[in-house]
Design an enzyme around this catalytic site. Structure first.
Site, PDB file in Angstrom:
ATOM      1  N   ARG B 123       0.786  -1.277  -0.171  1.00 22.70           N
ATOM      2  CA  ARG B 123      -0.124   0.035  -0.171  1.00 22.70           C
ATOM      3  C   ARG B 123       0.879   1.018   0.098  1.00 22.70           C
ATOM      4  O   ARG B 123       0.304   2.414   0.023  1.00 22.70           O
ATOM      5  CB  ARG B 123      -0.958  -0.148   1.177  1.00 22.70           C
ATOM      6  CG  ARG B 123      -1.801  -1.304   1.047  1.00 22.70           C
ATOM      7  CD  ARG B 123      -2.990  -1.274   1.710  1.00 22.70           C
ATOM      8  NE  ARG B 123      -4.106  -2.269   1.687  1.00 22.70           N
ATOM      9  CZ  ARG B 123      -3.740  -3.824   2.397  1.00 22.70           C
ATOM     10  NH1 ARG B 123      -2.610  -3.841   3.052  1.00 22.70           N
ATOM     11  NH2 ARG B 123      -4.262  -4.649   1.676  1.00 22.70           N
ATOM     12  N   GLY B 188      -3.353 -11.567   9.913  1.00 27.95           N
ATOM     13  CA  GLY B 188      -4.489 -11.996  10.515  1.00 27.95           C
ATOM     14  C   GLY B 188      -5.306 -13.404   9.856  1.00 27.95           C
ATOM     15  O   GLY B 188      -5.996 -13.826  10.782  1.00 27.95           O
ATOM     16  N   GLU B 189      -4.737 -13.664   8.966  1.00 22.52           N
ATOM     17  CA  GLU B 189      -5.779 -15.384   8.419  1.00 22.52           C
ATOM     18  C   GLU B 189      -4.598 -16.302   8.918  1.00 22.52           C
ATOM     19  O   GLU B 189      -4.814 -17.238   8.538  1.00 22.52           O
ATOM     20  CB  GLU B 189      -5.878 -15.159   7.080  1.00 22.52           C
ATOM     21  CG  GLU B 189      -7.464 -14.631   6.926  1.00 22.52           C
ATOM     22  CD  GLU B 189      -7.423 -13.041   7.269  1.00 22.52           C
ATOM     23  OE1 GLU B 189      -6.460 -12.356   6.667  1.00 22.52           O
ATOM     24  OE2 GLU B 189      -8.423 -12.833   7.922  1.00 22.52           O
ATOM     25  N   TRP B 237      -2.797  -3.801   8.454  1.00 19.68           N
ATOM     26  CA  TRP B 237      -2.565  -3.753   7.492  1.00 19.68           C
ATOM     27  C   TRP B 237      -2.950  -2.530   6.506  1.00 19.68           C
ATOM     28  O   TRP B 237      -3.107  -2.259   5.462  1.00 19.68           O
ATOM     29  CB  TRP B 237      -3.184  -5.042   6.809  1.00 19.68           C
ATOM     30  CG  TRP B 237      -4.545  -5.461   6.998  1.00 19.68           C
ATOM     31  CD1 TRP B 237      -5.085  -5.909   8.024  1.00 19.68           C
ATOM     32  CD2 TRP B 237      -5.741  -5.025   6.078  1.00 19.68           C
ATOM     33  NE1 TRP B 237      -6.615  -5.871   7.911  1.00 19.68           N
ATOM     34  CE2 TRP B 237      -6.916  -5.616   6.691  1.00 19.68           C
ATOM     35  CE3 TRP B 237      -5.780  -4.608   4.645  1.00 19.68           C
ATOM     36  CZ2 TRP B 237      -8.131  -5.456   6.000  1.00 19.68           C
ATOM     37  CZ3 TRP B 237      -7.099  -4.280   4.154  1.00 19.68           C
ATOM     38  CH2 TRP B 237      -8.148  -4.848   4.955  1.00 19.68           C
ATOM     39  N   ASN B 255      -8.904  -8.621  12.539  1.00 17.20           N
ATOM     40  CA  ASN B 255      -9.680  -9.495  13.152  1.00 17.20           C
ATOM     41  C   ASN B 255      -9.018 -10.450  14.191  1.00 17.20           C
ATOM     42  O   ASN B 255      -7.728 -10.724  14.056  1.00 17.20           O
ATOM     43  CB  ASN B 255     -10.293 -10.601  12.138  1.00 17.20           C
ATOM     44  CG  ASN B 255      -9.072 -11.032  11.241  1.00 17.20           C
ATOM     45  OD1 ASN B 255      -8.511 -10.671  10.400  1.00 17.20           O
ATOM     46  ND2 ASN B 255      -9.042 -12.409  11.574  1.00 17.20           N
ATOM     47  N   ASP B 298     -14.836 -11.290  10.631  1.00 21.89           N
ATOM     48  CA  ASP B 298     -13.419 -10.567   9.950  1.00 21.89           C
ATOM     49  C   ASP B 298     -13.765  -9.139   9.638  1.00 21.89           C
ATOM     50  O   ASP B 298     -13.322  -8.506   8.705  1.00 21.89           O
ATOM     51  CB  ASP B 298     -13.472 -11.557   8.405  1.00 21.89           C
ATOM     52  CG  ASP B 298     -12.044 -11.022   7.983  1.00 21.89           C
ATOM     53  OD1 ASP B 298     -11.216 -10.604   8.735  1.00 21.89           O
ATOM     54  OD2 ASP B 298     -11.882 -11.369   6.980  1.00 21.89           O
ATOM     55  N   ASP B 300     -12.239  -6.387  10.215  1.00 24.03           N
ATOM     56  CA  ASP B 300     -11.165  -5.406  10.596  1.00 24.03           C
ATOM     57  C   ASP B 300     -11.240  -4.126  10.975  1.00 24.03           C
ATOM     58  O   ASP B 300     -12.268  -3.470  10.351  1.00 24.03           O
ATOM     59  CB  ASP B 300      -9.967  -5.542   9.543  1.00 24.03           C
ATOM     60  CG  ASP B 300      -9.592  -6.920   9.258  1.00 24.03           C
ATOM     61  OD1 ASP B 300      -9.038  -7.927  10.292  1.00 24.03           O
ATOM     62  OD2 ASP B 300      -9.793  -7.412   8.191  1.00 24.03           O
ATOM     63  N   ASN B 384     -14.366  -1.048   4.312  1.00 23.15           N
ATOM     64  CA  ASN B 384     -13.211  -1.778   4.740  1.00 23.15           C
ATOM     65  C   ASN B 384     -12.216  -0.906   4.969  1.00 23.15           C
ATOM     66  O   ASN B 384     -12.314  -0.072   5.597  1.00 23.15           O
ATOM     67  CB  ASN B 384     -13.140  -2.947   3.361  1.00 23.15           C
ATOM     68  CG  ASN B 384     -12.201  -3.948   4.043  1.00 23.15           C
ATOM     69  OD1 ASN B 384     -11.353  -3.794   4.939  1.00 23.15           O
ATOM     70  ND2 ASN B 384     -12.548  -5.273   3.631  1.00 23.15           N
TER      71      ASN B 384
END
Lengths: 249, 541
Positions: B123, B188-189, B237, B255, B298, B300, B384
């Site tokens: 990003r 996070g996953e 993120w 999350n 989820d 976030d 988001n």
């Protein structure tokens, strides 16, 4: 627990499962769900240009190659490496092969050659559909429908066509500011424009700002074949459709 | 001739940024110095050359096409006519902001150990100004933090932030505050244990580190059943914001792990799905506010927290504005973290409302089930991470919203395995979550995107600009009351920030998943946006 996991995957399309070793497939389904479905989607069709249900993979012709891709990922793409142990990997590969049939009910298949005759004759299917260059472009081209749809889905399409009327198959009716009436199947749409195939089979662009009215037909144009064909004829048509795998290598 | 050339160069050099320039970004509006443009996260350009009256005269000035098909999510930074941005997987590119021609490229080779949930995403960058030379900072997919010489892209230092084999990666643009570069890892996953840390801009030495999930014996660990805190995620993120007066950095966290099976982590799961206020010098947690306790969707809090000073009930107040994936728009006091107001900005079916402390009153039967639980908003949320914007001129908060969007959330038994995805379930939505499908075929049943303007005083929607498809684009406002945004459809829009009326658009031909920036070179204002794998710059005809 096993059955419960299966039901989860089949969210909107609850159906019986059949296939190879159900314990292994269940394991594979769970691994798929945990590792793959966020990107590939529960039905394996969420990544543009990739349809896992086809059971054919661009970069893998053997199970070993497939397993290797799962483990190492594909550099330069969004496909990441996955640390999946060998036992689970076997189950996942088995599931990928069985995905297409995983959620389906058992459907009797008749005689494919007879089905072709019904499809092109009594059924009148080619008035809208096209197969291998024969028929109309107005509805979906079914030349590879056997590679992407299960017999159960195809039976639903004949008996309850409203359940398979996806938004991209819908017809639209528009009137331009100049009064021209345009109808056709919607192929794409965004905030400002529409792309359709019109009733003369022309691919056309419509600008919403140039339209006086624009309606989306919610009902399907697909006839219900419950009374139009006999059970035998339907089984034959399904057998014919299942045999259509497309001409791709 | 030679001396003339030399003279021109010298003038350009003297115009260079100074070390404390980041503190006064608004005074050099020709530059875009941080991820959000300046520390307050408002993504609001003071430039006014492009106006609602002349926006129709915008045209493309240049396009930069990356040698990759991965989509860009980077927001460029621009310093004295040089634009710095990233392309996949972890390349840093410096181009002439007037022409898009390249000065240099740095290509980091990502370790095959990198584990990525969501593509080769980056990003953007941060920059530190120093008389001895300016430094760019890049976080990498294999969890490294790399300092580059802004003049030529040479590596000054390179440090391993965390172990990529465990699922740690870096996708956000770092944030430079004084002599520190700050960031937190994604992952996070994968059941990581999230943290934020600060490194010395000169040496890369770690100066502080604070975990987003408390360990055994620490306050907050009681919000995690058993040992579940060990894999509690709460990753980062997206870039945070900074208030120099309070000396606090504000970051949203992601999350809790696993995403969709909350049974293995009973409790509120602090500090997941929260905004954290950290002392910029020490990392000490000053306050936190958790948007979604015990999240199972989820949702976030990755969106950039916007810091604004507004009139609130008759007095000037330092507030933090945030629209959350959970569908609520929040106004917090950013000095204390006190909840001031929270209002739904999209249709939501999971909470009866918020209590006086801002805690959601969760409705029964809204957690994932084996069969699947249908909830509005869906997995991607009411919004988001898409960069929001605040205009001090209109007093409005602007955000990209997914309206009437739902998912089915289902849970599965789950065990933690190092470096493997730790989902505990799955979701199903009619909308594809991250990237557009081959054809836009579902919106009449699945929701759509809107840019909405919310009044922080009331939480009410002032106007909405409706799109056919959903939108993953960030927003930017200008001091001439323009709002720029992209769309999943590939349109790049200029809207009237007061009314939402579209004034101009361009077709970029690719999904826009980044946020616009504005800058000025040679007296001409530009608007830049990344679309799919290209960067476009627009200016007046």
């Amino acid at each position: 627990m096993k059955l419960l996991a299966l039901l989860t995957l089949a969210l909107p399309l609850l159906a019986q499962q059949h296939g190879t070793d159900p314990v292994q497939l269940d394991t594979g389904a769970r691994i798929y769900s945990a590792n793959c479905s966020v990107c590939h989607g529960p039905d394996g069709d969420q990544v543009s240009g990739v349809e896992l249900k086809r059971g054919k993979f661009r970069r893998a012709s053997t199970d070993d190659e497939l397993a290797k891709i799962i483990q190492t990922g594909i550099p330069g793409t969004a496909m990441p490496p996955n640390a999946i142990g060998s036992g689970n990997l076997v189950a996942l590969v088995a599931y990928l092969h069985a995905m297409r049939d995983f959620k389906t009910k058992k459907v009797a298949l008749g005689n494919a050659a007879g089905g072709k005759v019904v499809f092109e004759g009594k059924g009148g299917c080619t008035a809208c559909h096209r197969v291998n260059g024969k028929g109309s472009h107005m509805a979906l081209d079914l030349s590879d429908v056997g590679a992407v749809r299960t017999p159960g889905y195809l039976e639903d399409a004949l008996l309850e066509p409203e359940t398979v009327n996806l938004p991209q198959h819908r017809y639209i009716h528009a009137t331009t500011l100049r009064g021209e009436k345009v109808s056709g199947r919607r192929m794409n749409e965004d905030t400002l424009t529409l792309q359709i195939i019109d009733s003369n089979e022309r691919l056309r662009s419509l600008t919403k700002a140039d339209l006086r009215s624009y309606e989306i037909e919610k009902e399907t144009r697909m006839p219900n074949y419950r009374d139009k064909l006999t059970a035998t004829e339907r089984a034959d048509v399904i057998a014919w459709l299942v045999s259509l795998k497309g001409s791709a290598k | 001739m030679k001396s003339l050339l030399f003279f021109t160069t010298a003038v350009a050099l003297t115009a260079q940024a100074t070390p404390d320039q980041l503190l006064h970004a608004d005074k050099t509006p020709a530059n875009w110095l941080t991820y959000s443009g300046n520390y307050n996260g408002q993504r609001h350009s003071p430039l006014t050359q492009i106006t609602p009256a002349n926006a129709k005269d915008l045209e493309m000035k240049w396009v930069f096409q990356a040698d990759t098909l991965q989509k860009m999510e980077a927001s460029p930074i621009v310093v004295d006519g040089v634009m710095y941005f990233t392309q996949a997987p972890n390349d840093v590119v410096a181009v002439d902001a007037k022409t898009g021609r390249m000065f240099w490229i740095y290509q980091h080779r990502v370790s095959p150990d990198a584990r990525l949930c969501c593509g080769q995403v980056n990003r953007g960058l941060a920059i530190h100004f120093d008389k001895a030379g300016d430094t760019l900072f890049l976080g990498t997919l294999d969890a490294r933090l790399i300092a580059l010489d802004a003049k030529n892209g040479k590596v000054l230092w390179d440090t391993q932030v965390a172990d990529p084999k465990l699922g740690y990666s870096i996708t956000e643009a770092p944030l430079v505050v004084k002599d520190k570069v700050i960031l937190g890892p994604a992952g996070g996953e994968y059941g990581i244990r999230g943290f934020f840390a600060a490194w010395d801009v000169k040496t890369g030495k770690e100066l502080w580190k604070v975990y987003t999930v408390p360990a055994a014996g620490e306050p907050g660990v009681e919000t995690w059943s058993g040992d579940s805190w060990k894999h509690g995620s709460a990753a980062s993120w997206n870039t945070g914001s900074y208030d120099p007066d309070l000396n606090l950095v504000y970051y949203g966290t992601g999350n809790p792990g696993p995403d969709w099976n909350p049974d293995v982590r009973l409790g509120d799961n602090l500090y997941s799905c929260s905004v954290l206020a950290l002392d910029a010098d020490t990392g000490k947690l000053k306050w936190h506010f958790q948007f979604t306790p015990h999240d199972a969707a989820d949702w976030d809090a990755a969106i950039v927290p916007i810091l604004a000073d507004i009139d609130w009930k008759g007095a000037r107040r330092k507030v933090l504005l945030s629209a959350n994936r959970n569908g609520f728009f929040y106004v917090l006091d950013r000095t204390t973290g006190k909840f001031l107001q929270g209002t739904p900005f999209v249709h939501q079916t999971w909470a009866a409302g918020l209590d006086e402390n801002g805690r959601p009153i969760r409705l029964p039967n809204t957690e994932p089930t084996v069969e699947g639980t249908k909830l509005y908003p869906g997995m991607q949320g009411g919004t988001n991470w898409y960069a929001p914007s605040f205009s001090p001129r209109t007093g409005l908060f602007y955000v990209s919203a997914w309206k009437d969007y739902y998912s089915f959330f289902s849970k599965l038994p789950v065990t933690f395995n190092e470096g493997q995805m730790y989902f505990g379930g799955a979701t199903k939505s009619a909308v594809q979550p991250i990237k557009r499908g081959p054809i836009n075929s579902w919106t009449d049943v699945a929701g759509h995107g809107e840019v909405i303007a919310l009044d922080p005083q009331t939480g009410k929607e002032k106007w909405a600009f409706k799109m056919h498809d959903v939108t993953d684009s960030g927003l930017m406002t200008t001091a001439s009351d323009l709002l720029f945004t992209g769309s999943r459809e590939g349109y790049f829009w200029a809207l009237d920030a007061r009314t939402g009326v579209p004034l101009w658009h361009a077709i970029t031909g690719g999904q826009i998943s980044a946020a616009p920036v504005s800058y000025m070179v040679d007296g001409k204002q530009y608007i830049a946006i990344s679309a799919n794998h290209s960067v476009f710059a627009f200016g007046l005809r």
